[in-house]
Write a protein that holds these residues in place. Structure first.
Motif: not given
Ligand code: SF4
Length: 367
Positions: A151-157, A182-188, A208-211, A229-236
């Motif tokens: 990790l390089k950050g703890a932002k919410l993806g 919050v980061e809305v990631p852009v993929g490939g 830089d996305i931590g969860h 990713t191995g990162k914690p994830l919440a669902m809505l």
């Protein structure tokens, strides 16, 4: 289901402009109940005849291809998925399906706050790496799938499944107002929209996305995202308004099952190597590489091509195990249905001693 919106206008315009006479309609499984209604709507507005491509369809990887061309189909209308970096060889119109479910974020905020703490802890441990031994670091920085956390950050993806992505920037603002970065990631190239994820592709993930927060229903995408990713994830869930997390116990259970399958292949001598015939699942070169690796380690691999993969189509072959290069989720989600071990390419490499389980699980992504 009633609140799903279909945007048929562009399709109808295209059919009229091209004077198409025969059009195939491809609809994902969850929307098939409404397929006849859609066929009526298109036939009423155009002079085209519509053929429903009634085989199962789980993604844009599975576009109608040349077999429909031989039937005289001129255009494919593919509903509910976005364009991928593949060419099916058929002119294809992608039709957006959106859902306007707009749940409040309040129920998910406590989970996100807890996950942010996990991400911040991992981040601070990662930044103190130089002060402790590598052994201690291995102990401390493990993420959910057993890797040293980079990790390089703890932002919410913030990500979602395709029918909810039109709301994603609205949710970004709401979460920012609640105090999250919050980061809305852009993929490939396999993904078309910011925040989009597929069951086989999470290429927007960044250090830089931590969860994560996943806007959507079901655990198909969340399981893949955490395995990747191995990162914690919440669902809505936009359909119910419910909030929950993808528990580490669930992921651990899946990893235990995968490791059990790897161990069970220790003595396996012969493998069926499955190649998917669907345009967006076809990984022939990967399959050939797996065959070569098996030969290098004194084992035998048989290449087998299929449009659909199912236990009734492969269980009877006299091989000890299978390695699947078609949809990566067949091995992960469905392996209990098969009589013999069904591995991903990474898992086969672990069996052969070319990759190490101890350095963390590697999700089988299609780029
Ligand atoms: S997860 Fe499987 S079905 Fe879904 S898009 Fe990827 S390859 Fe296709």
């Amino acid at each position: 289901m009633k609140r799903h919106e279909f945007e048929l206008d562009d399709l109808i315009k295209r059919i009229k402009e091209n004077d198409n006479r025969l059009v195939a309609l491809q609809v994902p499984e969850g929307l098939k109940m409404q397929a006849l209604e859609m066929m009526d709507a298109i036939e009423e507005d155009t002079s085209a005849r519509i053929i429903l491509a009634a085989d199962p369809c789980y993604g844009a990887c599975d576009l109608v291809h040349d077999k429909m061309q031989r039937m005289g189909v001129e255009l494919v209308a593919h509903m509910g998925h976005s364009q991928m970096n593949i060419d099916s060889g058929m002119p294809t119109e992608f039709i957006n399906v959106t859902y306007d479910g707009d749940p409040a974020i309040d129920p998910v905020l406590p989970i996100l706050a807890m996950h942010r703490e996990i991400a911040e802890r991992r981040l601070s441990e990662a930044s103190s790496k130089g002060e402790i031994s590598e052994e201690e670091a291995q102990e401390r920085f493990m993420d959910a799938v057993g890797r040293v956390s980079p990790l390089k950050g703890a932002k919410l993806g913030l990500v979602g499944s395709i029918q909810h992505l039109h709301l994603i920037f609205d949710y970004k603002e709401r979460l920012e107002s609640a105090g999250f970065e919050v980061e809305v990631p852009v993929g490939g190239a396999r993904l078309s929209f910011p925040g989009q994820v597929l069951g086989c592709n999470y290429s927007g993930d960044r250090d830089d996305i931590g969860h994560y927060l996943f806007l959507g229903s079901g655990d198909f995408h969340p399981i893949g995202l955490v395995l990747h990713t191995g990162k914690p994830l919440a669902m809505l869930d936009p359909y119910t308004g419910g909030a929950e997390e993808m528990s580490f116990e669930r992921i651990e259970g899946i990893l235990r099952q995968r490791f059990g399958l790897i161990l069970s292949c220790d003595e396996a001598k012969t493998f069926g190597i499955l190649i998917g015939e669907k345009p967006g699942q076809m990984r022939r070169n990967l399959a050939l590489r797996m065959k070569k690796k098996l030969e290098k380690h004194g084992r035998k691999g048989y290449l087998m091509a299929l449009e659909h993969v199912g236990p009734e189509l492969i269980d009877f072959y006299p091989v000890d195990a299978f390695v699947n290069t078609a949809c990566p989720r067949i091995a992960i989600d469905d392996s209990v249905r098969y009589a013999k071990p069904l591995l991903t390419p990474f898992e086969l490499e672990v069996v052969l001693g070319e990759k190490k389980w101890e350095t963390g699980y590697k999700f089988d992504e299609i780029p």
